[in-house]
Design a protein around this motif. Structure first.
Motif, PDB file in Angstrom:
ATOM      1  N   GLN A  19       0.700  -1.124   0.110  1.00  0.00           N
ATOM      2  CA  GLN A  19       0.086  -0.027   0.116  1.00  0.00           C
ATOM      3  C   GLN A  19       0.974   1.143  -0.003  1.00  0.00           C
ATOM      4  O   GLN A  19       1.902   1.016   0.575  1.00  0.00           O
ATOM      5  CB  GLN A  19      -1.003   0.036   1.120  1.00  0.00           C
ATOM      6  CG  GLN A  19      -0.565   0.713   2.285  1.00  0.00           C
ATOM      7  CD  GLN A  19      -0.610   0.002   3.726  1.00  0.00           C
ATOM      8  OE1 GLN A  19      -0.323  -1.162   3.591  1.00  0.00           O
ATOM      9  NE2 GLN A  19      -0.891   0.770   4.803  1.00  0.00           N
ATOM     10  N   VAL A  20       0.225   2.293  -0.467  1.00  0.00           N
ATOM     11  CA  VAL A  20       1.126   3.487  -0.740  1.00  0.00           C
ATOM     12  C   VAL A  20       1.368   4.281   0.683  1.00  0.00           C
ATOM     13  O   VAL A  20       0.415   4.439   1.480  1.00  0.00           O
ATOM     14  CB  VAL A  20       0.386   4.336  -1.747  1.00  0.00           C
ATOM     15  CG1 VAL A  20       0.976   6.009  -1.595  1.00  0.00           C
ATOM     16  CG2 VAL A  20       0.415   3.824  -3.069  1.00  0.00           C
ATOM     17  N   GLN A  21       2.365   4.558   0.904  1.00  0.00           N
ATOM     18  CA  GLN A  21       2.847   5.361   2.186  1.00  0.00           C
ATOM     19  C   GLN A  21       3.870   6.327   2.164  1.00  0.00           C
ATOM     20  O   GLN A  21       4.709   6.189   1.265  1.00  0.00           O
ATOM     21  CB  GLN A  21       3.320   4.329   3.364  1.00  0.00           C
ATOM     22  CG  GLN A  21       2.209   3.665   4.134  1.00  0.00           C
ATOM     23  CD  GLN A  21       3.014   3.181   5.429  1.00  0.00           C
ATOM     24  OE1 GLN A  21       3.941   2.392   5.362  1.00  0.00           O
ATOM     25  NE2 GLN A  21       2.098   3.308   6.564  1.00  0.00           N
ATOM     26  N   LEU A  22       3.632   7.541   2.638  1.00  0.00           N
ATOM     27  CA  LEU A  22       4.472   8.708   2.900  1.00  0.00           C
ATOM     28  C   LEU A  22       4.443   8.974   4.137  1.00  0.00           C
ATOM     29  O   LEU A  22       3.455   9.348   4.764  1.00  0.00           O
ATOM     30  CB  LEU A  22       4.158   9.825   1.902  1.00  0.00           C
ATOM     31  CG  LEU A  22       4.117   9.644   0.337  1.00  0.00           C
ATOM     32  CD1 LEU A  22       3.430  10.777  -0.441  1.00  0.00           C
ATOM     33  CD2 LEU A  22       5.251   9.763  -0.303  1.00  0.00           C
ATOM     34  N   VAL A  23       5.802   8.774   4.759  1.00  0.00           N
ATOM     35  CA  VAL A  23       5.930   9.153   6.008  1.00  0.00           C
ATOM     36  C   VAL A  23       6.991  10.295   6.144  1.00  0.00           C
ATOM     37  O   VAL A  23       7.896  10.195   5.954  1.00  0.00           O
ATOM     38  CB  VAL A  23       6.422   7.900   6.816  1.00  0.00           C
ATOM     39  CG1 VAL A  23       6.543   8.200   8.259  1.00  0.00           C
ATOM     40  CG2 VAL A  23       5.415   6.820   6.669  1.00  0.00           C
ATOM     41  N   GLU A  24       6.358  11.412   7.069  1.00  0.00           N
ATOM     42  CA  GLU A  24       7.154  12.412   7.075  1.00  0.00           C
ATOM     43  C   GLU A  24       7.699  12.453   8.567  1.00  0.00           C
ATOM     44  O   GLU A  24       7.261  11.869   9.379  1.00  0.00           O
ATOM     45  CB  GLU A  24       6.519  13.680   7.108  1.00  0.00           C
ATOM     46  CG  GLU A  24       5.774  14.070   5.834  1.00  0.00           C
ATOM     47  CD  GLU A  24       4.417  13.682   5.700  1.00  0.00           C
ATOM     48  OE1 GLU A  24       3.751  14.275   4.994  1.00  0.00           O
ATOM     49  OE2 GLU A  24       3.992  12.606   6.556  1.00  0.00           O
ATOM     50  N   SER A  25       9.147  13.126   8.664  1.00  0.00           N
ATOM     51  CA  SER A  25       9.861  12.952  10.065  1.00  0.00           C
ATOM     52  C   SER A  25      10.620  14.237   9.915  1.00  0.00           C
ATOM     53  O   SER A  25      11.022  14.897   8.891  1.00  0.00           O
ATOM     54  CB  SER A  25      10.485  11.765  10.340  1.00  0.00           C
ATOM     55  OG  SER A  25      11.648  11.601   9.534  1.00  0.00           O
ATOM     56  N   GLY A  26      11.206  14.738  11.063  1.00  0.00           N
ATOM     57  CA  GLY A  26      12.208  15.651  11.156  1.00  0.00           C
ATOM     58  C   GLY A  26      11.381  17.147  11.778  1.00  0.00           C
ATOM     59  O   GLY A  26      12.346  17.984  11.904  1.00  0.00           O
ATOM     60  N   GLY A  27      10.226  17.231  11.849  1.00  0.00           N
ATOM     61  CA  GLY A  27       9.709  18.352  12.507  1.00  0.00           C
ATOM     62  C   GLY A  27      10.125  18.617  13.996  1.00  0.00           C
ATOM     63  O   GLY A  27      11.000  17.806  14.522  1.00  0.00           O
ATOM     64  N   GLY A  28       9.973  19.740  14.370  1.00  0.00           N
ATOM     65  CA  GLY A  28      10.007  20.249  15.996  1.00  0.00           C
ATOM     66  C   GLY A  28       9.802  21.318  16.087  1.00  0.00           C
ATOM     67  O   GLY A  28       9.500  22.308  15.428  1.00  0.00           O
ATOM     68  N   SER A  29      10.640  22.062  17.230  1.00  0.00           N
ATOM     69  CA  SER A  29      10.404  23.360  17.767  1.00  0.00           C
ATOM     70  C   SER A  29      11.871  23.868  17.655  1.00  0.00           C
ATOM     71  O   SER A  29      12.928  23.195  17.972  1.00  0.00           O
ATOM     72  CB  SER A  29      10.097  23.498  19.132  1.00  0.00           C
ATOM     73  OG  SER A  29       8.723  22.951  19.280  1.00  0.00           O
ATOM     74  N   VAL A  30      12.102  24.962  16.755  1.00  0.00           N
ATOM     75  CA  VAL A  30      13.396  25.956  16.747  1.00  0.00           C
ATOM     76  C   VAL A  30      12.962  27.336  16.939  1.00  0.00           C
ATOM     77  O   VAL A  30      11.996  27.662  16.513  1.00  0.00           O
ATOM     78  CB  VAL A  30      13.761  25.317  15.300  1.00  0.00           C
ATOM     79  CG1 VAL A  30      12.922  25.850  14.161  1.00  0.00           C
ATOM     80  CG2 VAL A  30      15.270  25.761  14.978  1.00  0.00           C
ATOM     81  N   GLN A  31      14.238  27.907  17.252  1.00  0.00           N
ATOM     82  CA  GLN A  31      14.252  29.349  17.589  1.00  0.00           C
ATOM     83  C   GLN A  31      14.316  29.980  15.893  1.00  0.00           C
ATOM     84  O   GLN A  31      14.694  29.512  15.053  1.00  0.00           O
ATOM     85  CB  GLN A  31      15.238  29.884  18.145  1.00  0.00           C
ATOM     86  CG  GLN A  31      15.106  29.417  19.641  1.00  0.00           C
ATOM     87  CD  GLN A  31      16.244  30.178  20.811  1.00  0.00           C
ATOM     88  OE1 GLN A  31      17.178  30.554  20.267  1.00  0.00           O
ATOM     89  NE2 GLN A  31      15.935  30.325  21.866  1.00  0.00           N
ATOM     90  N   PRO A  32      13.679  31.175  15.888  1.00  0.00           N
ATOM     91  CA  PRO A  32      13.850  31.951  14.576  1.00  0.00           C
ATOM     92  C   PRO A  32      15.346  32.321  14.336  1.00  0.00           C
ATOM     93  O   PRO A  32      16.267  32.243  15.037  1.00  0.00           O
ATOM     94  CB  PRO A  32      13.287  33.417  14.876  1.00  0.00           C
ATOM     95  CG  PRO A  32      12.346  33.236  16.074  1.00  0.00           C
ATOM     96  CD  PRO A  32      13.064  31.937  16.848  1.00  0.00           C
ATOM     97  N   GLY A  33      15.579  31.798  12.894  1.00  0.00           N
ATOM     98  CA  GLY A  33      16.991  31.493  12.284  1.00  0.00           C
ATOM     99  C   GLY A  33      17.655  30.316  12.114  1.00  0.00           C
ATOM    100  O   GLY A  33      18.478  30.014  11.821  1.00  0.00           O
ATOM    101  N   GLY A  34      16.878  29.469  13.051  1.00  0.00           N
ATOM    102  CA  GLY A  34      17.370  28.139  12.874  1.00  0.00           C
ATOM    103  C   GLY A  34      16.876  27.370  11.772  1.00  0.00           C
ATOM    104  O   GLY A  34      16.479  27.735  10.705  1.00  0.00           O
ATOM    105  N   SER A  35      17.367  25.905  11.867  1.00  0.00           N
ATOM    106  CA  SER A  35      17.094  25.031  10.564  1.00  0.00           C
ATOM    107  C   SER A  35      16.501  23.722  11.143  1.00  0.00           C
ATOM    108  O   SER A  35      16.755  23.259  12.239  1.00  0.00           O
ATOM    109  CB  SER A  35      18.714  24.874  10.025  1.00  0.00           C
ATOM    110  OG  SER A  35      19.024  25.787   9.482  1.00  0.00           O
ATOM    111  N   LEU A  36      15.983  23.265   9.935  1.00  0.00           N
ATOM    112  CA  LEU A  36      15.353  21.766  10.214  1.00  0.00           C
ATOM    113  C   LEU A  36      15.397  21.068   8.861  1.00  0.00           C
ATOM    114  O   LEU A  36      15.280  21.943   7.817  1.00  0.00           O
ATOM    115  CB  LEU A  36      13.851  21.744  10.764  1.00  0.00           C
ATOM    116  CG  LEU A  36      13.494  22.229  12.154  1.00  0.00           C
ATOM    117  CD1 LEU A  36      12.184  22.242  12.546  1.00  0.00           C
ATOM    118  CD2 LEU A  36      13.985  21.258  13.290  1.00  0.00           C
ATOM    119  N   ARG A  37      15.495  19.760   8.836  1.00  0.00           N
ATOM    120  CA  ARG A  37      15.432  19.121   7.691  1.00  0.00           C
ATOM    121  C   ARG A  37      14.640  18.199   7.913  1.00  0.00           C
ATOM    122  O   ARG A  37      14.309  17.132   8.745  1.00  0.00           O
ATOM    123  CB  ARG A  37      16.921  18.368   7.604  1.00  0.00           C
ATOM    124  CG  ARG A  37      16.903  17.625   6.083  1.00  0.00           C
ATOM    125  CD  ARG A  37      18.245  16.833   6.054  1.00  0.00           C
ATOM    126  NE  ARG A  37      18.476  16.478   4.801  1.00  0.00           N
ATOM    127  CZ  ARG A  37      19.115  15.260   4.382  1.00  0.00           C
ATOM    128  NH1 ARG A  37      19.604  14.524   5.187  1.00  0.00           N
ATOM    129  NH2 ARG A  37      19.443  14.965   3.097  1.00  0.00           N
TER     130      ARG A  37
END
Length: 124
Positions: free
Chosen positions: A1-19
């Protein structure tokens, strides 16, 4: 079955980075345009970036150009969204999606498969 699973979110301060990562399964990734979308509270779902199925052509909305980078590895069935210089207005649930159509688009209605989303919060 089709699946798309996201990860890597979170809380960060302005100017920060996430992938953000999106793991795809159950379909042939290299036949699909892949996109990243976001939905902030009280706002419509917004397409922010997409990447072509074969040659890596990318597109971004103006508000994230120069800050976000979309990439994919068809052999690994993975798509990523590198987000730098994050701003409070980037706070939203972020979704990856796959479109079987030939053209690139950031219009949600053109996408066939969706992940469940990952929360990104940018706050001091």
């Amino acid at each position: 079955q089709v699946q798309l699973v996201e990860s890597g979110g979170g809380s960060v301060q302005p100017g920060g980075s996430l992938r953000l990562s999106c793991a795809a399964s159950g379909f042939t990734l290299n036949d699909h345009v892949m996109g990243w979308f976001r939905k902030a509270p009280g706002k419509e779902r917004e397409g922010i970036s997409c990447i072509s199925s074969k040659d890596g052509t990318t597109d971004y909305i103006n508000s994230v150009k120069g800050r976000f980078t979309i990439s994919r590895d068809n052999a690994k069935n993975m798509v990523w969204l590198q987000m730098n210089s994050l701003k409070p207005e980037d706070t939203a649930v972020y979704y990856c999606a796959a479109a079987a159509g030939p053209g690139m688009s950031t219009i949600p209605g053109t996408y066939d498969y969706w992940g469940q989303g990952t929360q990104v919060t940018v706050s001091s």
